[in-house]
Write a protein that holds these residues in place. Structure first.
Motif: not given
Length: 95
Positions: A55-74
């Protein structure tokens, strides 16, 4: 283009659907509206129009897949219904 009640009954039979007489009439009206709309689309000149694959002309518009911890274990264990020191407790599912 339009259809009749026999076509609705045949489609219902093929689809394994059952309609009351009132619903048959409603479905007939809806199907005729759809077919009329398709006929309206056939009036458009699409000679020089390429078919769309997206539906759009944009191709492969994706964010960089970066692993990171968003919350702590606790923080993760704070809302656990059951926990055992550093782990979640869950019901036994295998013997």
């Amino acid at each position: 283009m339009s259809t009749d009640i026999q076509t609705i009954r045949k489609l219902a039979h093929l689809s394994r659907l059952e309609f009351s007489e009132e619903k048959e009439q409603e479905m007939l009206g809806d199907l005729n509206k759809i077919l009329n709309w398709v006929d309206k689309l056939r009036e458009l000149d699409t000679e020089n129009i390429e078919p769309l694959t997206h539906m759009t002309a944009e191709m492969n518009v994706m964010r960089e897949d970066v692993a990171k911890n968003t919350i702590t274990h606790e923080e993760a264990l704070l809302n656990a219904p059951k926990k055992d020191s550093d782990y979640f407790r869950v019901p036994k599912v295998l013997e």
